[in-house]
Design a protein around this motif. Sequence first.
Motif, PDB file in Angstrom:
ATOM      1  N   GLU A  41       0.854  -1.211  -0.126  1.00 31.19           N
ATOM      2  CA  GLU A  41       0.018   0.018   0.028  1.00 31.19           C
ATOM      3  C   GLU A  41       1.026   1.494   0.093  1.00 31.19           C
ATOM      4  O   GLU A  41       0.530   2.262  -0.776  1.00 31.19           O
ATOM      5  CB  GLU A  41      -0.837  -0.153   1.157  1.00 31.19           C
ATOM      6  N   VAL A  42       1.734   1.319   0.815  1.00 33.40           N
ATOM      7  CA  VAL A  42       2.872   2.684   0.857  1.00 33.40           C
ATOM      8  C   VAL A  42       3.482   2.571  -0.411  1.00 33.40           C
ATOM      9  O   VAL A  42       3.497   3.812  -0.937  1.00 33.40           O
ATOM     10  CB  VAL A  42       3.493   2.375   1.980  1.00 33.40           C
ATOM     11  N   MET A  43       3.951   1.599  -1.136  1.00 31.79           N
ATOM     12  CA  MET A  43       4.560   1.611  -2.239  1.00 31.79           C
ATOM     13  C   MET A  43       3.693   2.109  -3.451  1.00 31.79           C
ATOM     14  O   MET A  43       4.043   3.043  -4.137  1.00 31.79           O
ATOM     15  CB  MET A  43       5.147   0.356  -2.876  1.00 31.79           C
ATOM     16  N   ILE A  44       2.493   1.755  -3.476  1.00 28.22           N
ATOM     17  CA  ILE A  44       1.518   2.314  -4.420  1.00 28.22           C
ATOM     18  C   ILE A  44       1.446   3.848  -4.232  1.00 28.22           C
ATOM     19  O   ILE A  44       1.565   4.515  -5.312  1.00 28.22           O
ATOM     20  CB  ILE A  44       0.126   1.349  -4.131  1.00 28.22           C
ATOM     21  N   ARG A  45       1.073   4.261  -2.922  1.00 29.10           N
ATOM     22  CA  ARG A  45       0.900   5.585  -2.890  1.00 29.10           C
ATOM     23  C   ARG A  45       2.133   6.491  -3.057  1.00 29.10           C
ATOM     24  O   ARG A  45       1.925   7.580  -3.731  1.00 29.10           O
ATOM     25  CB  ARG A  45       0.700   5.763  -1.194  1.00 29.10           C
ATOM     26  N   GLN A  48       2.379   6.567  -7.032  1.00 25.97           N
ATOM     27  CA  GLN A  48       1.174   7.399  -7.490  1.00 25.97           C
ATOM     28  C   GLN A  48       1.616   8.982  -7.118  1.00 25.97           C
ATOM     29  O   GLN A  48       1.386   9.836  -8.204  1.00 25.97           O
ATOM     30  CB  GLN A  48      -0.223   7.119  -6.628  1.00 25.97           C
ATOM     31  N   HIS A  49       2.125   9.477  -5.848  1.00 24.93           N
ATOM     32  CA  HIS A  49       2.615  10.634  -5.555  1.00 24.93           C
ATOM     33  C   HIS A  49       3.586  11.003  -6.604  1.00 24.93           C
ATOM     34  O   HIS A  49       3.705  12.301  -7.120  1.00 24.93           O
ATOM     35  CB  HIS A  49       3.001  10.708  -4.265  1.00 24.93           C
ATOM     36  N   LEU A  50       4.616  10.068  -7.179  1.00 19.33           N
ATOM     37  CA  LEU A  50       5.771  10.425  -8.078  1.00 19.33           C
ATOM     38  C   LEU A  50       5.251  10.732  -9.282  1.00 19.33           C
ATOM     39  O   LEU A  50       5.607  11.663  -9.942  1.00 19.33           O
ATOM     40  CB  LEU A  50       6.795   9.440  -8.158  1.00 19.33           C
ATOM     41  N   ARG A  62      16.984  11.998  -6.495  1.00 21.19           N
ATOM     42  CA  ARG A  62      17.467  13.002  -5.701  1.00 21.19           C
ATOM     43  C   ARG A  62      16.630  13.606  -4.436  1.00 21.19           C
ATOM     44  O   ARG A  62      17.262  13.747  -3.425  1.00 21.19           O
ATOM     45  CB  ARG A  62      18.153  14.156  -6.653  1.00 21.19           C
ATOM     46  N   ARG A  63      15.369  13.592  -4.741  1.00 18.68           N
ATOM     47  CA  ARG A  63      14.587  14.244  -3.811  1.00 18.68           C
ATOM     48  C   ARG A  63      14.254  12.987  -2.413  1.00 18.68           C
ATOM     49  O   ARG A  63      14.195  13.179  -1.252  1.00 18.68           O
ATOM     50  CB  ARG A  63      13.233  14.475  -4.106  1.00 18.68           C
ATOM     51  N   LEU A  64      14.347  11.840  -2.949  1.00 18.55           N
ATOM     52  CA  LEU A  64      14.216  10.798  -1.988  1.00 18.55           C
ATOM     53  C   LEU A  64      15.531  10.122  -1.231  1.00 18.55           C
ATOM     54  O   LEU A  64      15.459   9.635  -0.230  1.00 18.55           O
ATOM     55  CB  LEU A  64      13.580   9.551  -2.488  1.00 18.55           C
ATOM     56  N   GLY A  65      16.781  10.707  -1.872  1.00 13.08           N
ATOM     57  CA  GLY A  65      17.886  10.334  -1.206  1.00 13.08           C
ATOM     58  C   GLY A  65      18.254   8.834  -1.443  1.00 13.08           C
ATOM     59  O   GLY A  65      18.904   8.315  -0.718  1.00 13.08           O
ATOM     60  N   ALA A  91       8.242   7.975   1.841  1.00 13.73           N
ATOM     61  CA  ALA A  91       6.921   8.718   1.859  1.00 13.73           C
ATOM     62  C   ALA A  91       7.100  10.066   2.283  1.00 13.73           C
ATOM     63  O   ALA A  91       6.669  11.054   1.986  1.00 13.73           O
ATOM     64  CB  ALA A  91       5.740   7.755   2.501  1.00 13.73           C
ATOM     65  N   ALA A  92       7.710  10.283   3.433  1.00 11.76           N
ATOM     66  CA  ALA A  92       7.863  11.330   4.206  1.00 11.76           C
ATOM     67  C   ALA A  92       8.693  12.254   3.225  1.00 11.76           C
ATOM     68  O   ALA A  92       8.515  13.470   3.187  1.00 11.76           O
ATOM     69  CB  ALA A  92       8.281  11.243   5.701  1.00 11.76           C
ATOM     70  N   ARG A  93       9.976  11.836   2.798  1.00  9.88           N
ATOM     71  CA  ARG A  93      10.859  12.483   2.001  1.00  9.88           C
ATOM     72  C   ARG A  93      10.080  12.678   0.730  1.00  9.88           C
ATOM     73  O   ARG A  93      10.661  14.045   0.213  1.00  9.88           O
ATOM     74  CB  ARG A  93      12.148  11.624   1.606  1.00  9.88           C
ATOM     75  N   ALA A  94       9.028  12.299   0.314  1.00 17.29           N
ATOM     76  CA  ALA A  94       8.423  12.615  -1.032  1.00 17.29           C
ATOM     77  C   ALA A  94       7.280  13.722  -0.703  1.00 17.29           C
ATOM     78  O   ALA A  94       6.767  14.262  -1.583  1.00 17.29           O
ATOM     79  CB  ALA A  94       7.520  11.329  -1.494  1.00 17.29           C
ATOM     80  N   GLY A  95       7.124  14.042   0.731  1.00 21.49           N
ATOM     81  CA  GLY A  95       6.032  15.409   0.898  1.00 21.49           C
ATOM     82  C   GLY A  95       4.728  14.542   1.418  1.00 21.49           C
ATOM     83  O   GLY A  95       3.924  15.366   1.659  1.00 21.49           O
ATOM     84  N   LEU A  96       4.767  13.190   1.400  1.00 22.72           N
ATOM     85  CA  LEU A  96       3.623  12.607   2.084  1.00 22.72           C
ATOM     86  C   LEU A  96       3.615  12.639   3.552  1.00 22.72           C
ATOM     87  O   LEU A  96       4.791  12.756   4.219  1.00 22.72           O
ATOM     88  CB  LEU A  96       3.223  11.063   1.415  1.00 22.72           C
ATOM     89  N   LYS A  97       2.402  12.472   4.085  1.00 20.99           N
ATOM     90  CA  LYS A  97       2.478  12.484   5.727  1.00 20.99           C
ATOM     91  C   LYS A  97       1.909  11.033   6.254  1.00 20.99           C
ATOM     92  O   LYS A  97       0.821  11.076   6.640  1.00 20.99           O
ATOM     93  CB  LYS A  97       1.255  13.468   6.010  1.00 20.99           C
TER      94      LYS A  97
END
Length: 104
Positions: A41-45, A48-50, A62-65, A91-97
Amino acid sequence: MRKKKIDPRLSDTRRIKSSGNVFLDLGFDPAEAKVMALRAEVMIRIEQHLKTQGWTQAEAARRLGITQPRVSRLTKGKWQDFSLDMLLTLAARAGLKPELKLAA
């Protein structure tokens, strides 16, 4: 002309109601199946966010490190390559909460 043999399993049309967790349905231990489903589920989210952000794999890396090949594995759903805690970090690095909620 020789008749082609068909595997009888391919013609099995029985339906089995899903538990809602494919990993549990595949026979994994219930606790392990839950963690695996959470990882998926977290991978899917994240994936989708990317896409929503329009980031290339290089930009996402680069953004996720992480490296671009690792982003590729993430977007291809290679859940076995990522622990749940790493996925929550990404997920947090991508800007999700990400939030964790435990229910009794």
